[in-house]
Write an enzyme that holds these catalytic residues in place. Structure first.
Site, short mmCIF file in Angstrom:
data_model
loop_
_atom_site.label_atom_id
_atom_site.label_comp_id
_atom_site.label_asym_id
_atom_site.label_seq_id
_atom_site.Cartn_x
_atom_site.Cartn_y
_atom_site.Cartn_z
N ASP A 210 0.82 -1.21 0.00
CA ASP A 210 0.00 0.00 0.00
C ASP A 210 0.85 1.27 0.00
O ASP A 210 0.42 2.32 -0.45
CB ASP A 210 -0.93 -0.01 1.23
CG ASP A 210 -1.69 1.29 1.40
OD1 ASP A 210 -2.54 1.57 0.54
OD2 ASP A 210 -1.43 2.03 2.36
N LEU A 291 -6.25 7.15 3.30
CA LEU A 291 -6.39 8.20 2.29
C LEU A 291 -5.23 8.25 1.31
O LEU A 291 -5.17 9.13 0.46
CB LEU A 291 -6.53 9.56 2.98
CG LEU A 291 -7.80 9.75 3.82
CD1 LEU A 291 -7.75 11.07 4.58
CD2 LEU A 291 -9.04 9.70 2.96
N ARG A 292 -4.32 7.29 1.43
CA ARG A 292 -3.16 7.32 0.55
C ARG A 292 -3.58 7.18 -0.92
O ARG A 292 -3.01 7.81 -1.80
CB ARG A 292 -2.17 6.21 0.95
CG ARG A 292 -0.80 6.37 0.33
CD ARG A 292 0.19 5.36 0.88
NE ARG A 292 0.75 5.78 2.15
CZ ARG A 292 0.73 5.05 3.27
NH1 ARG A 292 0.17 3.86 3.26
NH2 ARG A 292 1.27 5.50 4.37
N GLY A 293 -4.58 6.37 -1.18
CA GLY A 293 -5.06 6.18 -2.54
C GLY A 293 -5.59 7.48 -3.15
O GLY A 293 -5.30 7.81 -4.30
#
Length: 359
Positions: A210, A291-293
C-alpha cells in the site's frame, strides 16, 4: 536547468535508450510520472521474467538531465536548496550564507542487492573514531548515494520486510537517520523508489504494498511481429550501441525536455473540486483503506496533465492512472493475485458516468 542529453562517449557506458523501448506503456508511464512528481511515492512493477524491467529503469535514469551537486559531497547535496543539503552543509549555508563548489553529475541510479544488510543500506557510524577524536565519523550507505536519484530494488518481494520498511520510511520522509550508542546522524534521502518482482515468487504484505504510490503490471508480449521487433532492436544495440543510441538522440532530447517542462509546470496544474470528490468516491466504493489512494491519484493525475502540456486535469487523465494508483490497495482474498485493474476501472466508469474501457 537546461535539458541536455549528452552524446554517447566511450568514457560512459552506453545505456539502451528509453524512447527505443517497445510496449510496456503502463510501466513507462508510471516511471515518468514519478520522476515528474517524486512525492507520488514510487512504483512497484510486477511481471514476468525477461520483460525489460531493469532495462527500462536504467534507461529512464540515463535519460534524465544532469543535476547540480556540491562537489565532493557524498549525499549529492543541492548547492543552493537547504532542504536538499546534508545537515552540516545546511547549517553552514543558513548561518554563514556560504557558497559551495558546484559539480554536475548524472542522476544517480542505485541498485539494491538482495543480500544487502541494514548497515549497507543506511550507512554506519564509526564509534571508535567518534569517541577518540570527538567527530561524527559516518560511512554513507546506499540511501545516501540514491539521494536525488532512483533506488531500484529487483525482486523486492524477496527482500527482508524490515529492510523494505526502512526503504519506504526514507522514501516517504525524504530523510535517513542512523543512531548508534547515543550518536545520531541524519541526511537527506529523497529518491524515487522502484521495486520489481515476479508474482510467482509471492506478493509483498498488503501493509508494505500500500505504501508504494503506483503499481504497474507488465506482461510478456504475445504478438509475434512485436517480439521480432524487440529482438532485432536488442541485437542492433548489442552489435553497435553508439550507432543505435545516435538514431534515437533527437527523440531522447524531446522527451527529456518534456519531463523538465512538466516538472516546472506541475505547481500550476489544477484539479477541479468535482473531480476530486469523484476520485474520493471511487476510493471509497473500492473499499480502499486510508487516504493514501486519494492523495496518490490526485498527484498522478496532475503529473500526467503537466506531462501532456496542460494546467488542468481532465477526466481522461484520471482514467489513465486510476488503476495504477488503486489496484494494489483493494482488499482481496489472500489466495488471489493483484487485480489487473478491472474492478477499479469498473467503479471509475460507474462513478464518472462513462463507458467501461475495453482492455
Amino acid at each position: 536547468m537546461a535539458a541536455t542529453v549528452q552524446s554517447p562517449t566511450t568514457a560512459r557506458r552506453v545505456v539502451f535508450p528509453f524512447t527505443a523501448i517497445v510496449g510496456q506503456e503502463e510501466m513507462k508511464l508510471a516511471l515518468l510520472l514519478n520522476v515528474i512528481d517524486p512525492f507520488i511515492g514510487g512504483v512497484m512493477i510486477m511481471g514476468d521474467r525477461g520483460t525489460g524491467k531493469s532495462t527500462t529503469i536504467r534507461a529512464l535514469a540515463d535519460l534524465l538531465p544532469e543535476i547540480d551537486v556540491v562537489a565532493g559531497d557524498p549525499f549529492n547535496s543541492h548547492p543552493i536548496d537547504p532542504d536538499l543539503m546534508s545537515e552540516e552543509l545546511r547549517q553552514e549555508f543558513l548561518t554563514t550564507h556560504a557558497t559551495f563548489p558546484v559539480a554536475t553529475k548524472k542522476v544517480p541510479m542505485v541498485d539494491l542487492p538482495l543480500g544487502a544488510t541494514e548497515d549497507r543500506v543506511c550507512g554506519t557510524i564509526d564509534i571508535e573514531k567518534a569517541l577518540s577524536e570527538g567527530v561524527k565519523a559516518f560511512e554513507p550507505g546506499l540511501l545516501a548515494k540514491a539521494n536525488r536519484g532512483i533506488l531500484y530494488v529487483d525482486e523486492v518481494n524477496l527482500l527482508d520486510d524490515h529492510l523494505v520498511d526502512v526503504l519506504l520510511d526514507s522514501a516517504a520522509s525524504g530523510w535517513n537517520t542512523v543512531e548508534r550508542e547515543g550518536i545520531s546522524i541524519r541526511h537527506p534521502a529523497r529518491f524515487v523508489l522502484v521495486g520489481s518482482g515476479n508474482p510467482e515468487e509471492g506478493e509483498l504484505r498488503p501493509q508494505l504494498l500500500d505504501r508504494f504510490g503506483m503499481h504497474a503490471e507488465i506482461r510478456t508480449v504475445k504478438e509475434p511481429a512485436l517480439r521480432v521487433q524487440i529482438v532485432e532492436q536488442r541485437s542492433d544495440f548489442d552489435l553497435n550501441p553508439h550507432k543505435f543510441t545516435a538514431e534515437y538522440q533527437a527523440e531522447q532530447v524531446l522527451l527529456q525536455q518534456r519531463i523538465v517542462d512538466a516538472q516546472t509546470r506541475l505547481a500550476s496544474v489544477t484539479l477541479d473540486y468535482d473531480l476530486r470528490v469523484k476520485i474520493s468516491q471511487v476510493c471509497s466504493e473500492c473499499d480502499v483503506d486510508g487516504l493514501r489512494g486519494d492523495i496518490v491519484t490526485n498527484r498522478a493525475a496532475k503529473a500526467l496533465a503537466a506531462f501532456e502540456g496542460r494546467t488542468e486535469v481532465t477526466l481522461d487523465d484520471i482514467r489513465r492512472i486510476v488503476a495504477l494508483c488503486l489496484r494494489h490497495r483493494l482488499r482481496k482474498d489472500p489466495l488471489e493475485s493483484i487485480d489487473s485493474g478491472y474492478k477499479v476501472n469498473k467503479v471509475f466508469a460507474e462513478v464518472f458516468g462513462v463507458e467501461l474501457a475495453e482492455k
